[in-house]
Write a protein that holds these residues in place. Structure first.
Motif, PDB file in Angstrom:
ATOM      1  N   ARG A 231      -4.822   6.611  14.286  1.00  0.00           N
ATOM      2  CA  ARG A 231      -5.960   5.923  15.231  1.00  0.00           C
ATOM      3  C   ARG A 231      -7.043   7.151  16.208  1.00  0.00           C
ATOM      4  NH1 ARG A 231      -4.239   4.636  20.709  1.00  0.00           N
ATOM      5  NH2 ARG A 231      -2.343   7.281  20.343  1.00  0.00           N
ATOM      6  N   PHE A 232      -6.722   7.609  15.744  1.00  0.00           N
ATOM      7  CA  PHE A 232      -7.546   9.450  15.949  1.00  0.00           C
ATOM      8  C   PHE A 232      -8.179  10.025  14.847  1.00  0.00           C
ATOM      9  CE2 PHE A 232      -6.610  10.007  20.529  1.00  0.00           C
ATOM     10  CZ  PHE A 232      -6.702   9.023  21.201  1.00  0.00           C
ATOM     11  N   THR A 233      -9.212  10.314  14.589  1.00  0.00           N
ATOM     12  CA  THR A 233     -10.474  11.516  13.558  1.00  0.00           C
ATOM     13  C   THR A 233     -11.196  12.749  14.289  1.00  0.00           C
ATOM     14  OG1 THR A 233     -10.180   9.363  12.410  1.00  0.00           O
ATOM     15  CG2 THR A 233     -11.325  11.326  11.487  1.00  0.00           C
ATOM     16  N   ILE A 234     -10.657  13.778  13.642  1.00  0.00           N
ATOM     17  CA  ILE A 234     -11.789  14.643  14.711  1.00  0.00           C
ATOM     18  C   ILE A 234     -12.414  14.718  13.491  1.00  0.00           C
ATOM     19  CG2 ILE A 234     -10.213  16.558  12.985  1.00  0.00           C
ATOM     20  CD1 ILE A 234     -10.407  18.206  15.825  1.00  0.00           C
ATOM     21  N   SER A 235     -13.749  15.610  13.313  1.00  0.00           N
ATOM     22  CA  SER A 235     -14.829  15.968  12.514  1.00  0.00           C
ATOM     23  C   SER A 235     -15.936  16.987  12.861  1.00  0.00           C
ATOM     24  CB  SER A 235     -15.473  14.853  11.879  1.00  0.00           C
ATOM     25  OG  SER A 235     -16.154  14.394  13.086  1.00  0.00           O
ATOM     26  N   ARG A 236     -15.961  17.695  12.395  1.00  0.00           N
ATOM     27  CA  ARG A 236     -17.597  18.516  12.927  1.00  0.00           C
ATOM     28  C   ARG A 236     -18.465  18.803  12.018  1.00  0.00           C
ATOM     29  NH1 ARG A 236     -13.615  24.261  12.695  1.00  0.00           N
ATOM     30  NH2 ARG A 236     -16.260  25.110  13.033  1.00  0.00           N
ATOM     31  N   ASP A 237     -19.158  18.949  13.150  1.00  0.00           N
ATOM     32  CA  ASP A 237     -20.965  19.338  12.101  1.00  0.00           C
ATOM     33  C   ASP A 237     -20.639  20.867  13.107  1.00  0.00           C
ATOM     34  OD1 ASP A 237     -23.756  20.318  11.561  1.00  0.00           O
ATOM     35  OD2 ASP A 237     -24.094  17.989  12.424  1.00  0.00           O
ATOM     36  N   ASN A 238     -20.526  21.923  11.245  1.00  0.00           N
ATOM     37  CA  ASN A 238     -20.905  23.519  11.837  1.00  0.00           C
ATOM     38  C   ASN A 238     -22.296  23.785  11.886  1.00  0.00           C
ATOM     39  OD1 ASN A 238     -18.185  24.180  10.875  1.00  0.00           O
ATOM     40  ND2 ASN A 238     -18.510  23.751   8.637  1.00  0.00           N
ATOM     41  N   ALA A 239     -23.270  23.246  11.821  1.00  0.00           N
ATOM     42  CA  ALA A 239     -24.409  23.544  11.777  1.00  0.00           C
ATOM     43  C   ALA A 239     -25.108  23.511  12.651  1.00  0.00           C
ATOM     44  CB  ALA A 239     -25.843  22.537  10.927  1.00  0.00           C
ATOM     45  N   LYS A 240     -24.378  22.980  13.722  1.00  0.00           N
ATOM     46  CA  LYS A 240     -24.308  22.077  15.378  1.00  0.00           C
ATOM     47  C   LYS A 240     -23.506  22.923  16.148  1.00  0.00           C
ATOM     48  CE  LYS A 240     -27.153  18.113  14.564  1.00  0.00           C
ATOM     49  NZ  LYS A 240     -27.034  16.586  14.573  1.00  0.00           N
ATOM     50  N   ASN A 241     -22.573  23.607  15.484  1.00  0.00           N
ATOM     51  CA  ASN A 241     -21.558  24.066  16.047  1.00  0.00           C
ATOM     52  C   ASN A 241     -21.293  22.663  16.922  1.00  0.00           C
ATOM     53  OD1 ASN A 241     -22.007  26.837  14.890  1.00  0.00           O
ATOM     54  ND2 ASN A 241     -23.170  26.994  16.688  1.00  0.00           N
ATOM     55  N   THR A 242     -20.754  22.020  16.664  1.00  0.00           N
ATOM     56  CA  THR A 242     -20.344  20.906  17.359  1.00  0.00           C
ATOM     57  C   THR A 242     -18.928  20.472  17.015  1.00  0.00           C
ATOM     58  OG1 THR A 242     -22.549  20.391  17.886  1.00  0.00           O
ATOM     59  CG2 THR A 242     -20.630  18.401  18.705  1.00  0.00           C
ATOM     60  N   VAL A 243     -17.739  19.505  17.886  1.00  0.00           N
ATOM     61  CA  VAL A 243     -16.516  18.592  17.281  1.00  0.00           C
ATOM     62  C   VAL A 243     -16.498  17.326  17.210  1.00  0.00           C
ATOM     63  CG1 VAL A 243     -14.981  19.928  18.860  1.00  0.00           C
ATOM     64  CG2 VAL A 243     -14.116  19.214  16.679  1.00  0.00           C
ATOM     65  N   TYR A 244     -16.136  16.418  17.151  1.00  0.00           N
ATOM     66  CA  TYR A 244     -16.204  14.834  17.899  1.00  0.00           C
ATOM     67  C   TYR A 244     -14.536  14.675  17.881  1.00  0.00           C
ATOM     68  CZ  TYR A 244     -21.248  15.184  16.537  1.00  0.00           C
ATOM     69  OH  TYR A 244     -22.067  15.938  16.164  1.00  0.00           O
TER      70      TYR A 244
END
Length: 121
Positions: A68-81
């Motif tokens: 149901r949940f999906t984690i992802s990240r954007d290393n260039a933005k130091n952001t996780v979703y």
């Protein structure tokens, strides 16, 4: 110092979706794991999902959110979703972002202040 700020919480009905974001800023050095935890009233804080910066970016989920949940990240933005779908009332909690960062041989843990997610039945 590293600041961690979550956003995206809110009130939704069961079955709906929400997307949480977490951005790390400040004296950023080597970020390793980025993850989400949650704490419901009267309960202990629990791990929801975590993603590692090593290798292929491995992820791990709590059994209660798998599929149901999906984690992802954007290393260039130091952001996780955290994309949350098919939300249930039992997902209601304050969601906290956690960032593990390494400087030399020391690993530091940083927490955000949390964002409220409320799922009505």
């Amino acid at each position: 110092q590293v600041q961690v700020v979550e956003s995206g919480g809110g009130l939704v009905q069961a079955g709906e979706s929400l997307r949480l974001s977490c951005a790390a800023s400040g004296s950023i050095f080597s970020i390793n794991d980025m993850g989400w935890h949650r704490q419901a009233p009267g309960k202990e804080r629990e791990l929801v999902a975590v993603t590692s910066s090593s290798g292929s970016g491995s992820t791990r989920y709590a059994d209660s959110v798998k599929g149901r949940f999906t984690i992802s990240r954007d290393n260039a933005k130091n952001t996780v979703y955290l994309q949350m779908s098919s939300l249930k009332p039992e997902d209601t909690a304050v969601y906290y972002c956690n960032v593990l960062a390494t400087r030399g041989i020391i690993t530091y843990s940083y927490w955000g202040r949390g964002t409220q997610v409320t799922v009505s039945s």
